[in-house]
Design a protein around this motif. Structure first.
Motif, PDB file in Angstrom:
ATOM      1  N   LEU A 116       0.931  -1.205   0.109  1.00  0.00           N
ATOM      2  CA  LEU A 116       0.185   0.114  -0.088  1.00  0.00           C
ATOM      3  C   LEU A 116       1.029   1.220   0.085  1.00  0.00           C
ATOM      4  O   LEU A 116       1.766   1.398   0.878  1.00  0.00           O
ATOM      5  N   ASP A 117       0.782   2.022  -1.165  1.00  0.00           N
ATOM      6  CA  ASP A 117       1.482   3.167  -1.153  1.00  0.00           C
ATOM      7  C   ASP A 117       1.248   4.152  -0.067  1.00  0.00           C
ATOM      8  O   ASP A 117       0.029   4.366   0.443  1.00  0.00           O
ATOM      9  N   ARG A 118       1.951   5.031   0.546  1.00  0.00           N
ATOM     10  CA  ARG A 118       1.633   5.999   1.502  1.00  0.00           C
ATOM     11  C   ARG A 118       0.691   6.956   1.173  1.00  0.00           C
ATOM     12  O   ARG A 118      -0.229   7.373   1.784  1.00  0.00           O
ATOM     13  N   SER A 119       0.600   7.217  -0.227  1.00  0.00           N
ATOM     14  CA  SER A 119      -0.484   8.210  -0.941  1.00  0.00           C
ATOM     15  C   SER A 119      -2.001   7.575  -0.604  1.00  0.00           C
ATOM     16  O   SER A 119      -2.737   8.196  -0.619  1.00  0.00           O
ATOM     17  N   THR A 120      -1.834   6.366  -0.977  1.00  0.00           N
ATOM     18  CA  THR A 120      -3.178   5.593  -0.514  1.00  0.00           C
ATOM     19  C   THR A 120      -3.667   5.476   0.670  1.00  0.00           C
ATOM     20  O   THR A 120      -4.988   5.938   0.892  1.00  0.00           O
ATOM     21  N   LEU A 121      -2.765   5.559   1.594  1.00  0.00           N
ATOM     22  CA  LEU A 121      -3.093   5.612   3.188  1.00  0.00           C
ATOM     23  C   LEU A 121      -3.619   6.957   3.413  1.00  0.00           C
ATOM     24  O   LEU A 121      -4.744   6.985   4.283  1.00  0.00           O
ATOM     25  N   ALA A 122      -2.753   8.151   2.915  1.00  0.00           N
ATOM     26  CA  ALA A 122      -3.447   9.489   3.201  1.00  0.00           C
ATOM     27  C   ALA A 122      -4.544   9.675   2.398  1.00  0.00           C
ATOM     28  O   ALA A 122      -5.540  10.269   3.045  1.00  0.00           O
ATOM     29  N   ASP A 123      -5.038   9.123   1.399  1.00  0.00           N
ATOM     30  CA  ASP A 123      -6.296   9.218   0.707  1.00  0.00           C
ATOM     31  C   ASP A 123      -7.369   8.563   1.863  1.00  0.00           C
ATOM     32  O   ASP A 123      -8.655   9.315   2.068  1.00  0.00           O
ATOM     33  N   TRP A 124      -7.135   7.390   2.208  1.00  0.00           N
ATOM     34  CA  TRP A 124      -7.971   7.091   3.317  1.00  0.00           C
ATOM     35  C   TRP A 124      -8.254   7.966   4.438  1.00  0.00           C
ATOM     36  O   TRP A 124      -9.402   7.943   4.987  1.00  0.00           O
ATOM     37  N   VAL A 125      -7.285   8.454   5.015  1.00  0.00           N
ATOM     38  CA  VAL A 125      -7.290   9.330   6.346  1.00  0.00           C
ATOM     39  C   VAL A 125      -8.235  10.623   5.697  1.00  0.00           C
ATOM     40  O   VAL A 125      -8.894  10.984   6.453  1.00  0.00           O
ATOM     41  N   GLY A 126      -7.718  11.098   4.708  1.00  0.00           N
ATOM     42  CA  GLY A 126      -8.726  12.404   4.185  1.00  0.00           C
ATOM     43  C   GLY A 126      -9.958  11.937   4.147  1.00  0.00           C
ATOM     44  O   GLY A 126     -11.052  12.979   4.520  1.00  0.00           O
ATOM     45  N   ARG A 127     -10.486  11.188   3.695  1.00  0.00           N
ATOM     46  CA  ARG A 127     -11.896  10.720   3.372  1.00  0.00           C
ATOM     47  C   ARG A 127     -12.716  10.553   4.649  1.00  0.00           C
ATOM     48  O   ARG A 127     -13.564  10.801   4.785  1.00  0.00           O
ATOM     49  N   ALA A 128     -11.730   9.760   5.672  1.00  0.00           N
ATOM     50  CA  ALA A 128     -12.460   9.632   6.996  1.00  0.00           C
ATOM     51  C   ALA A 128     -12.520  10.650   7.790  1.00  0.00           C
ATOM     52  O   ALA A 128     -13.551  11.003   8.289  1.00  0.00           O
ATOM     53  N   ALA A 129     -11.470  11.738   7.639  1.00  0.00           N
ATOM     54  CA  ALA A 129     -11.718  13.043   8.338  1.00  0.00           C
ATOM     55  C   ALA A 129     -12.865  13.840   7.806  1.00  0.00           C
ATOM     56  O   ALA A 129     -13.743  14.240   8.685  1.00  0.00           O
TER      57      ALA A 129
END
Length: 508
Positions: A203-216
């Motif tokens: 999992l790319d870091r940018s993918t995890l960042a996308d998850w965090v942004g959508r959840a926030a």
């Protein structure tokens, strides 16, 4: 030729005044040097931080355990005694954990003496804590399609379940784990990506960042409701800390601010649940708390930041100041060298804290009565004593600054005497700031102002969970799933962290 030395004045009084001014300046410079040395080489706080103390204890316990293991290898006959000693004060393992039992029985149940059949008289039971490393699994959802052979037009299929990320691979639990790891366990996303890679999940870091942004983004309504609930209280704590944010235009970071507003009525038996909410702002201007606390009426317990005074001038807010900040200024002077006035000031403030220790947990009326009986006389003596000492010392010294700091805030510092709900300091909100500092230390900076806002949203819910004894992972996974599946906004109070506290306590 070297420059001529400046001629000294002939007037003895002028000369004496110049020497006195030089002495005062030298003392002030020496004090500044001592403070810088203590900041650079000494302890950073009045007491050793708990996490640092525990780190030292961990090392000592590791060395002790290694020594015991070495002794046990060389003297196995004493193993039983040492094992019993190690079990002392270890407590029991939680009842909710699953138990996998193994029975170790004798093979021959005939008496070794007379060969008669043995009968069971009891058993020894021991428990050990085991762990299964975190494992990923894949949830496969199949949705059969049906068609009609007669008309060959209708195709029927069950609707797809809602997801946080349409077409994305994470479940709500997976996203919750990323959030908790980042904002509760202070693991930056690139480190989480490394952990997942060890199990073959790339999992790319940018993918995890996308998850965090959508959840926030999804959790913003809950964050806003949490802020509204706290502002409906009659007493809050407030503090702020820096939040470095990447500034791409200049190729470096800029300094944003995370403002914290906390409620904790447990010390006086209040009925409202504790909570803390963070709000990100790109600066530290006075209008920030004014905007954040619009509609709040009551007592606001703060440090000495002047911006809060603008809020109080509007008439709806009374400020209660923090004795811990006052004491800290005198401590810095006493720690740098002999300072009898600073030491005595610390002793007098210490007597106030001793009284607070005795009234903690009592009702607001009881606290008020004890404070007026015992604390009021101490303060009645302290104020004139400070004014007397201030008149005897140079006004340019750090000691004079410390005394003026206290006297200029006296009304707010003594507000706790007449209101049993008010604490003697603002340590409640300062404790809520510490997790932010840990995340900041590990992540270094937020990627943008939007990242700072996400930080505030998720951290607010996680830290409020901690204050109410709620598991942040269980909470976030459930709340995200409910919102994704259309939880009505009219019932948003059911999604606040303390709404999960009774169920968690019932299980425990």
């Amino acid at each position: 030729m070297p420059p001529m030395a400046e001629a000294l004045p002939d007037d003895p009084n002028t000369l004496k005044a110049m020497l006195l001014a030089e002495r005062v300046q030298n003392e002030r410079l020496l004090q500044i040097i001592r403070e810088l040395q203590r900041h650079r080489f000494g302890r950073r706080a009045e007491t050793l931080p708990e996490d640092q103390l525990l780190l030292g204890l961990e090392e000592a316990e590791q060395i002790e355990a290694a020594g015991q293991a070495e002794e046990e290898n060389s003297a196995s006959q004493a193993r039983g005694e040492r094992t019993a000693k190690r079990r002392t004060n270890r407590g029991s393992l939680p009842a909710h954990l699953p138990r996998i039992e193994t029975v170790i029985d004798v093979q021959d149940k005939a008496c070794p003496c007379c060969k008669n059949e043995l009968h069971r008289i009891g058993e020894d039971v021991s428990e050990r804590l085991d762990v299964i490393p975190a494992q990923f699994r894949v949830l496969v959802v199949r949705r059969p399609k049906y068609a009609c052979r007669a008309c060959e037009e209708a195709v029927v299929q069950a609707p797809a379940p809602a997801r946080l990320i349409e077409g994305g691979i994470p479940t709500e639990a997976t996203v919750a784990q990323v959030l908790v790891s980042k904002y509760a366990d202070h693991l930056p996303l690139y480190r989480q990506a490394q952990i997942y890679a060890r199990q073959g999940i790339n999992l790319d870091r940018s993918t995890l960042a996308d998850w965090v942004g959508r959840a926030a983004f999804l959790l913003r309504p809950v964050h806003e409701r949490l802020l509204g609930m706290l502002k409906s209280s009659t007493k809050l704590f407030a503090d702020e800390t820096t939040a470095p944010v990447l500034d791409p235009g200049r190729g470096r970071t800029k300094t944003g601010q995370l403002w914290a507003y906390a409620r904790d009525d447990r010390p006086w038996g209040g009925g409202d649940p504790p909570g803390v909410v963070y709000l990100y702002a790109p600066d530290r201007k006075a209008e920030r708390p004014i905007a954040h606390l619009a509609g709040f009426k009551g007592v606001l317990q703060v440090d000495g930041y002047a911006g809060y005074r603008v809020l109080a001038e509007r008439g709806d807010v009374e400020l209660a100041f923090c004795w811990s900040h006052v004491r800290r200024r005198f401590y810095e002077l006493a720690a740098a060298g002999p300072a009898p006035i600073a030491s005595e000031a610390m002793d007098r403030i210490g007597r106030l804290y001793a009284i607070e220790k005795d009234v903690r947990g009592r009702s607001a009326e009881e606290r008020r009565a004890v404070r007026q009986e015992k604390s009021q006389p101490i303060l009645d003596d302290l104020e004139p004593w400070l004014r007397e000492k201030l008149a005897l010392i140079s006004q340019k010294t750090k000691l004079a600054e410390a005394i003026r700091y206290a006297l200029s805030r006296w009304a707010g510092l003594t507000r706790f005497i007449d209101d049993g709900r008010v604490e003697i300091d603002s340590n409640v909100v300062e404790r809520s700031i510490r997790p932010i500092a840990l995340t900041r230390k590990n992540a270094l900076f937020a990627g943008s102002d939007g990242g700072g806002e996400h930080w505030a949203v998720v951290a607010s819910l996680i830290e409020t969970c901690k204050l109410n004894g709620v598991d942040p992972f269980v909470y976030l996974a459930d709340v995200i799933a409910k919102i994704v599946n259309g939880h009505p906004n009219s019932q948003i109070d059911d999604l606040l962290p303390w709404a999960y506290a009774p169920a968690i306590k019932a299980v425990a």
